[in-house]
Design a protein around this motif. Structure first.
Motif, PDB file in Angstrom:
ATOM      1  N   ASN A   6       0.864 -62.393 -39.289  1.00 12.56           N
ATOM      2  CA  ASN A   6       0.694 -62.560 -40.729  1.00 12.56           C
ATOM      3  C   ASN A   6      -0.756 -62.822 -41.105  1.00 12.56           C
ATOM      4  O   ASN A   6      -1.228 -62.375 -42.154  1.00 12.56           O
ATOM      5  CB  ASN A   6       1.598 -63.680 -41.241  1.00 12.56           C
ATOM      6  CG  ASN A   6       3.048 -63.253 -41.353  1.00 12.56           C
ATOM      7  OD1 ASN A   6       3.391 -62.115 -41.046  1.00 12.56           O
ATOM      8  ND2 ASN A   6       3.905 -64.152 -41.781  1.00 12.56           N
ATOM      9  N   CYS A  50       9.167 -62.930 -51.921  1.00 10.78           N
ATOM     10  CA  CYS A  50       8.913 -63.323 -50.532  1.00 10.78           C
ATOM     11  C   CYS A  50      10.178 -63.772 -49.809  1.00 10.78           C
ATOM     12  O   CYS A  50      10.116 -64.087 -48.615  1.00 10.78           O
ATOM     13  CB  CYS A  50       7.882 -64.460 -50.493  1.00 10.78           C
ATOM     14  SG  CYS A  50       6.245 -63.979 -51.047  1.00 10.78           S
ATOM     15  N   THR A 107       4.311 -66.226 -45.746  1.00 12.54           N
ATOM     16  CA  THR A 107       4.017 -65.088 -46.617  1.00 12.54           C
ATOM     17  C   THR A 107       3.715 -65.560 -48.033  1.00 12.54           C
ATOM     18  O   THR A 107       2.746 -65.116 -48.657  1.00 12.54           O
ATOM     19  CB  THR A 107       5.210 -64.108 -46.617  1.00 12.54           C
ATOM     20  OG1 THR A 107       5.443 -63.658 -45.280  1.00 12.54           O
ATOM     21  CG2 THR A 107       4.948 -62.918 -47.514  1.00 12.54           C
ATOM     22  N   MET A 145       5.769 -59.379 -45.228  1.00 18.03           N
ATOM     23  CA  MET A 145       4.349 -59.570 -45.531  1.00 18.03           C
ATOM     24  C   MET A 145       3.644 -58.222 -45.677  1.00 18.03           C
ATOM     25  O   MET A 145       2.881 -57.980 -46.618  1.00 18.03           O
ATOM     26  CB  MET A 145       3.700 -60.378 -44.401  1.00 18.03           C
ATOM     27  CG  MET A 145       2.215 -60.638 -44.576  1.00 18.03           C
ATOM     28  SD  MET A 145       1.920 -62.050 -45.632  1.00 18.03           S
ATOM     29  CE  MET A 145       0.147 -62.223 -45.432  1.00 18.03           C
TER      30      MET A 145
END
Length: 416
Positions: free
Chosen positions: A28, A68, A74, A55
């Protein structure tokens, strides 16, 4: 949702060889840095974990509403990133996400000049985020004992700001390895920083475009250390992990030495072993402030072996996918194991909050059914107890958040 999954093991030595999924934490961060890098770059080893897939999709999306779901990392990373993206977006998430505070990060971004409004409850998602030059200030202070994801969101954005950022961390720093991970990855892409006391200084810079490979996930490895500790004998090879790791959870290899589990590093990864007849320790004590994601794993191991536990550094677990301390207390209670907060007066003048665990898992009553609270780590931390007695896991699909191959990998070790 999937039906509860019953997990069983026929017994005998635990042996096997597998390759772990890539680290969600690293993936991420790499995705966000790529979005901030002119020209982007290739990322190898991205896991199919829900959080990582989500993400990637949201960073590429041009929709005005970005959902999300339950992905906390994220959400926090995008909160900072969207301040620099043209237009107005509504950043939302699952019902649990709307119960997880975001005010500390929003306040910090507003100090820089961010255009952010709360769309529902003050201090919580969803957020309405507009574009801003973020040139109101280059100095921000933030509580050092807050989520490292808030801090990482600000750090990765910092080199793109007009005059950079001086980020002061006030008080005791928790989850320092995650902050170091972020800074190390930024260094990999050519962005430098320096510390002035507890202030991280990042001048305006441009991320370099260069290929990146995501290393395997040490948090995921913790479940195999737990399996090894609970097995009568174990010999496991796990590829993709390295001794010189960016991840704070790599400390798991040291922690499980107390349980007789040894680690040898190979060119491909690690080789972990536990000889037959290894007695468990009478007490396991650890401060999880720098590795909170493996706390549940150690709690389950101690419960299975009847090891008394004394834990601290659990403060960030209260605002995860669920209140993880409360959830573990409830689930271990089904086995007759108690997890409780020690009264502050018994900790002396340290100011440290301790939790104690006592008892050995008792499976005499019936096959336990463990709730997972929409939390991937609850499912994976409790699953290794199947080496001692069949267990049932409710909503086993929650593992898809970070480790979608988990159940298949267990099956490869003979755990049905």
């Amino acid at each position: 949702m999937d039906a509860p999954k019953e997990i069983t093991y026929a017994g005998g030595p635990l042996r096997g060889h597998l390759r772990l999924t890539g680290s969600k934490s690293i993936a991420n961060r790499a995705l966000l840095i790529r979005a901030l890098t002119p020209g982007g770059f290739e990322i190898n080893g991205l896991a199919a974990a829900d959080d990582t897939v989500r993400m990637q999709k949201l960073l590429e999306s041009e929709d005005e509403v970005l959902d999300c779901g339950p992905a906390g990392t994220t959400y926090r990373f995008l909160t900072g990133y969207l301040c620099r993206r043209r237009g107005i977006q509504l950043l939302t998430g699952s019902q649990r996400m709307k119960e997880r505070p975001i005010g500390i990060l929003v306040d910090a971004l507003r100090t820089l000049g961010a255009d952010i409004e709360y769309a529902e409850k003050e201090g919580y998602p969803p957020l309405r985020i507009g574009y801003s030059a973020l040139d109101k200030s280059d100095r921000v202070s933030i509580a050092a004992d807050t989520s490292s994801q808030y801090i990482s969101s600000l750090l990765m954005l910092a080199p793109t700001l007009p005059t950079g950022l001086k980020l002061t961390l006030e008080g005791e720093i928790v989850s320092l390895p995650y902050i170091r991970m972020t800074l190390a990855m930024m260094e990999h892409f050519g962005v430098h920083h320096h510390w002035e006391g507890q202030t991280i200084v990042i001048n305006p810079q441009t991320y370099d475009s260069r290929p990146f490979t995501v290393e395997a996930d040490w948090s995921a490895a913790s479940y195999y250390y737990s399996l090894a500790a609970l097995a009568e004998e174990a010999d496991l090879r796990i590829d993709g992990l390295f001794e010189d790791s960016l991840q704070g959870d790599a400390v798991v290899s040291k922690l499980y030495e107390d349980f007789g589990v040894t680690t040898t590093y190979t060119p491909e990864g690690i080789h972990i072993k536990k000889p037959a007849g290894t007695p468990p320790p009478p007490l396991f004590e650890h401060d999880f402030v720098e590795c909170p994601d493996i706390a549940q794993t150690l709690m389950a191991t101690c419960a299975g072996l009847g090891v008394q536990g004394l834990y601290s550094g659990l403060q960030t677990l209260f605002i995860k996918e669920t209140d993880r301390v409360k959830a573990m207390k409830a689930e271990l209670g089904k086995l007759g194991v108690s997890l409780y907060k020690i009264p502050p007066r018994m900790a002396g003048k340290t100011g440290i909050q301790y939790f104690a665990q006592e008892g050995k898992a008792d499976f005499a009553a019936a096959t336990p059914t463990f709730s997972t609270y929409h939390d991937h780590r609850m499912a994976m931390a409790l699953a290794p107890l199947a080496l001692l007695h069949p267990v049932r896991i409710e909503h086993p699909e929650v593992v898809e958040k970070s480790y979608p191959d988990f159940w298949g990998d267990l099956a490869g070790l003979g755990i049905r």
